[in-house]
Design an enzyme around this catalytic site. Structure first.
Site, PDB file in Angstrom:
ATOM      1  N   LYS A 221       0.780  -1.030  -0.280  1.00 48.73           N
ATOM      2  CA  LYS A 221       0.119  -0.004   0.187  1.00 48.73           C
ATOM      3  C   LYS A 221       0.665   1.089  -0.358  1.00 48.73           C
ATOM      4  CE  LYS A 221      -3.151   2.458   3.316  1.00 48.73           C
ATOM      5  NZ  LYS A 221      -3.847   2.194   4.105  1.00 48.73           N
TER       6      LYS A 221
ATOM      7  N   ASP B 139      -7.569   0.838   1.134  1.00 46.04           N
ATOM      8  CA  ASP B 139      -7.914   1.488   2.215  1.00 46.04           C
ATOM      9  C   ASP B 139      -8.930   1.333   2.466  1.00 46.04           C
ATOM     10  OD1 ASP B 139      -9.333   3.163   1.505  1.00 46.04           O
ATOM     11  OD2 ASP B 139      -7.914   4.809   2.555  1.00 46.04           O
TER      12      ASP B 139
END
Length: 234
Positions: free
Chosen positions: A136, A155
């Protein structure tokens, strides 16, 4: 021939109809949020990397209140790697999990200096060598600092949007959700895509809603959206 360090993973197959629907959703997202951008304040790739590490389990707003003092004191990896750990802990205390984050900042800075000449690497494989930088974080840095689309940042907002809008059947596994999104949307849109979904998730389509928001995007495409279910119950 050198190995491609930004090689894409194998993606699931999607139908033409699924991709066309995804493009419609993307077009609508751009319509309502015409200026998608990273919410983390930064002036260079190093600052974005550090801010993204600090953003774990913390809001962007809180990170943006924390980083000015941090970067004023330690603006480069050369300086940050030699920072006293206790001082780093104090500077990032308000972001939570500050002891681990301080260690990540210090060790990451050391790796940048020793292995990458003080520069933030521009590929996934090397970014994943940094402490505190999972996929991420790497996607955030590559997409927003270098304009390199290797994946989609997933997310909590992106995960929720993807489920509510029927873009994935995966509920928890962020890697599988990311691959579904990569397979549905054009590669050049991947960085914007997460920002667009986050804007919508922070706005009219929050995790907890007390009443059905009258938003065209939810009404037309939110097939699993809570606000859609609430509307049906009325």
């Amino acid at each position: 021939m050198p190995k491609d360090k930004n090689k894409l993973p194998k993606l699931p197959r999607k139908t033409k109809a699924q991709k066309e629907r995804a493009l419609e959703i993307l077009s609508e997202l751009y319509k309502y949020y015409p200026n998608p951008h990273c919410e983390l304040d930064h002036r260079n790739p190093f600052e974005l990397l550090i801010a993204t590490i600090l953003s774990a389990q913390c809001t962007d707003v809180r990170v943006n209140k924390t980083t000015p003092a941090l970067f004023e004191t330690y603006p480069t990896p050369e300086l940050m790697k030699d920072a006293p750990l206790e001082e780093l802990e104090e500077l990032v205390r308000s972001t939570g999990f500050y002891r681990n984050k301080a260690k990540s900042l210090k060790e990451t800075s050391q790796i940048l200096v020793e292995e990458f000449d003080g520069k933030v690497p521009q590929n996934m494989n090397d970014l994943l060598k940094l402490r505190g930088a999972a996929r991420k974080t790497a996607n955030v840095v590559l997409g927003n600092a270098f304009g390199i689309n290797v994946g989609v940042v997933v997310d909590t907002h992106v995960k929720r949007f993807s489920n509510r809008f029927g873009l994935t059947k995966e509920k928890k596994n962020t890697n599988k959700i990311e691959k579904d999104l990569m397979a549905l949307f054009p590669r050049e849109s991947w960085t914007d895509l997460s920002h667009l979904m986050i804007h919508h998730g922070r706005g009219p389509c929050k995790a907890r809603i007390s009443e059905a928001p009258d938003h065209p995007l939810c009404k037309n495409y939110g097939i699993n959206c809570e606000c859609q279910k609430m509307r049906e119950d009325e």
